[in-house]
Scaffold this motif. Sequence first.
Motif, PDB file in Angstrom:
ATOM      1  N   ALA A  90       0.857  -1.190   0.000  1.00 12.30           N
ATOM      2  CA  ALA A  90       0.000   0.000   0.000  1.00 12.30           C
ATOM      3  C   ALA A  90       0.889   1.236   0.000  1.00 12.30           C
ATOM      4  O   ALA A  90       1.542   1.538   0.993  1.00 12.30           O
ATOM      5  CB  ALA A  90      -0.922   0.006   1.211  1.00 12.30           C
ATOM      6  N   GLY A  91       0.935   1.902  -1.141  1.00 11.72           N
ATOM      7  CA  GLY A  91       1.695   3.134  -1.259  1.00 11.72           C
ATOM      8  C   GLY A  91       0.786   4.324  -1.467  1.00 11.72           C
ATOM      9  O   GLY A  91       1.004   5.399  -0.926  1.00 11.72           O
ATOM     10  N   SER A  92      -0.262   4.116  -2.270  1.00 11.76           N
ATOM     11  CA  SER A  92      -1.244   5.179  -2.489  1.00 11.76           C
ATOM     12  C   SER A  92      -2.661   4.706  -2.179  1.00 11.76           C
ATOM     13  O   SER A  92      -3.585   5.500  -2.168  1.00 11.76           O
ATOM     14  CB  SER A  92      -1.154   5.706  -3.925  1.00 11.76           C
ATOM     15  OG  SER A  92      -1.362   4.664  -4.854  1.00 11.76           O
ATOM     16  N   GLY A  93      -2.839   3.423  -1.925  1.00 15.55           N
ATOM     17  CA  GLY A  93      -4.113   2.895  -1.450  1.00 15.55           C
ATOM     18  C   GLY A  93      -5.068   2.374  -2.506  1.00 15.55           C
ATOM     19  O   GLY A  93      -6.050   1.707  -2.173  1.00 15.55           O
ATOM     20  N   GLY A  94      -4.826   2.645  -3.780  1.00 13.17           N
ATOM     21  CA  GLY A  94      -5.772   2.267  -4.828  1.00 13.17           C
ATOM     22  C   GLY A  94      -5.931   0.777  -5.030  1.00 13.17           C
ATOM     23  O   GLY A  94      -7.052   0.279  -5.173  1.00 13.17           O
ATOM     24  N   THR A  95      -4.819   0.051  -5.041  1.00 17.28           N
ATOM     25  CA  THR A  95      -4.893  -1.402  -5.196  1.00 17.28           C
ATOM     26  C   THR A  95      -5.664  -2.005  -4.036  1.00 17.28           C
ATOM     27  O   THR A  95      -6.569  -2.820  -4.224  1.00 17.28           O
ATOM     28  CB  THR A  95      -3.481  -2.009  -5.268  1.00 17.28           C
ATOM     29  OG1 THR A  95      -2.790  -1.445  -6.388  1.00 17.28           O
ATOM     30  CG2 THR A  95      -3.529  -3.522  -5.395  1.00 17.28           C
ATOM     31  N   ALA A  96      -5.322  -1.589  -2.814  1.00 17.53           N
ATOM     32  CA  ALA A  96      -5.982  -2.118  -1.619  1.00 17.53           C
ATOM     33  C   ALA A  96      -7.472  -1.807  -1.624  1.00 17.53           C
ATOM     34  O   ALA A  96      -8.295  -2.667  -1.308  1.00 17.53           O
ATOM     35  CB  ALA A  96      -5.318  -1.552  -0.366  1.00 17.53           C
ATOM     36  N   ALA A  97      -7.841  -0.594  -2.000  1.00 19.99           N
ATOM     37  CA  ALA A  97      -9.254  -0.206  -2.030  1.00 19.99           C
ATOM     38  C   ALA A  97     -10.022  -1.034  -3.053  1.00 19.99           C
ATOM     39  O   ALA A  97     -11.122  -1.521  -2.779  1.00 19.99           O
ATOM     40  CB  ALA A  97      -9.403   1.280  -2.334  1.00 19.99           C
ATOM     41  N   GLY A  98      -9.467  -1.195  -4.234  1.00 21.94           N
ATOM     42  CA  GLY A  98     -10.147  -1.968  -5.276  1.00 21.94           C
ATOM     43  C   GLY A  98     -10.302  -3.428  -4.906  1.00 21.94           C
ATOM     44  O   GLY A  98     -11.368  -4.023  -5.101  1.00 21.94           O
ATOM     45  N   LEU A  99      -9.235  -4.024  -4.352  1.00 18.13           N
ATOM     46  CA  LEU A  99      -9.331  -5.423  -3.939  1.00 18.13           C
ATOM     47  C   LEU A  99     -10.311  -5.582  -2.782  1.00 18.13           C
ATOM     48  O   LEU A  99     -11.055  -6.570  -2.729  1.00 18.13           O
ATOM     49  CB  LEU A  99      -7.952  -5.965  -3.570  1.00 18.13           C
ATOM     50  CG  LEU A  99      -6.973  -6.128  -4.744  1.00 18.13           C
ATOM     51  CD1 LEU A  99      -5.593  -6.523  -4.229  1.00 18.13           C
ATOM     52  CD2 LEU A  99      -7.482  -7.127  -5.765  1.00 18.13           C
ATOM     53  N   ALA A 100     -10.329  -4.629  -1.842  1.00 18.63           N
ATOM     54  CA  ALA A 100     -11.290  -4.694  -0.731  1.00 18.63           C
ATOM     55  C   ALA A 100     -12.714  -4.623  -1.262  1.00 18.63           C
ATOM     56  O   ALA A 100     -13.583  -5.387  -0.830  1.00 18.63           O
ATOM     57  CB  ALA A 100     -11.027  -3.563   0.267  1.00 18.63           C
ATOM     58  N   ALA A 101     -12.968  -3.735  -2.209  1.00 14.73           N
ATOM     59  CA  ALA A 101     -14.306  -3.643  -2.801  1.00 14.73           C
ATOM     60  C   ALA A 101     -14.654  -4.933  -3.534  1.00 14.73           C
ATOM     61  O   ALA A 101     -15.780  -5.435  -3.432  1.00 14.73           O
ATOM     62  CB  ALA A 101     -14.391  -2.445  -3.745  1.00 14.73           C
ATOM     63  N   GLY A 102     -13.691  -5.489  -4.269  1.00 16.31           N
ATOM     64  CA  GLY A 102     -13.918  -6.753  -4.961  1.00 16.31           C
ATOM     65  C   GLY A 102     -14.234  -7.879  -4.001  1.00 16.31           C
ATOM     66  O   GLY A 102     -15.139  -8.688  -4.234  1.00 16.31           O
ATOM     67  N   LYS A 103     -13.504  -7.912  -2.894  1.00 15.69           N
ATOM     68  CA  LYS A 103     -13.756  -8.940  -1.877  1.00 15.69           C
ATOM     69  C   LYS A 103     -15.149  -8.772  -1.280  1.00 15.69           C
ATOM     70  O   LYS A 103     -15.893  -9.747  -1.118  1.00 15.69           O
ATOM     71  CB  LYS A 103     -12.692  -8.855  -0.785  1.00 15.69           C
ATOM     72  CG  LYS A 103     -12.864  -9.897   0.294  1.00 15.69           C
ATOM     73  CD  LYS A 103     -11.772  -9.792   1.347  1.00 15.69           C
ATOM     74  CE  LYS A 103     -11.987 -10.891   2.375  1.00 15.69           C
ATOM     75  NZ  LYS A 103     -11.416 -10.616   3.651  1.00 15.69           N
TER      76      LYS A 103
END
Length: 191
Positions: A90-103
């Motif tokens: 997590a550097g800017s949060g976008g990957t984590a946010a998208g994967l969390a929404a996908g989950k």
Amino acid sequence: MAGANIRTVSTTLYQKHGATALLQMLSDELAASGSKPYVVPMGGSNRVGSLGYVAAYAEMLEQCKLSGGSKQADHVESIPPHFDIVAVAAGSGGTAAGLAAGKMLNESSSGAKAASRSPQQELVAYAVCDDEAYFAEIITDLLSEMVGASRFDGTSYQLGKAIRICDDYVGRGYSLSTDAELSVLVEVAQA
């Protein structure tokens, strides 16, 4: 580089204004000269970028179902049929946010019966800078931005159930390695 006009920014200017304000200033400058700029934020972390990871999460699960652990090619192992943890930086949060929404979308659409039959993967975002509170706010903001662009209902989620943010390994900060860390990297690279 493909006709791109690259502008660098001093550390002082970056610290004074921040990435978002600097990008907006450049966008305004380009618009005033007749261009039609589209600002891609640091790390591509906006609704559009994060929605790509919503789809990536669904694709990952689909590949798990299809693979059954079989080989895709002589030398390439396919994605396993089940795994326990999805770990991302997590550097800017976008990957984590998208994967969390996908989950969250997957868990809400599969229902309680499906969830009880197959264990859910834990999603862990390892902070490369800042702390857990910072990324919780960033991820929450990005999830809110995605609400209007997908089936995801941002009012019903609990962030802690979707993703764990780990800030135990930040160290000195983004891109600031200690001599010991660099030594390990060299050793691993030469192995």
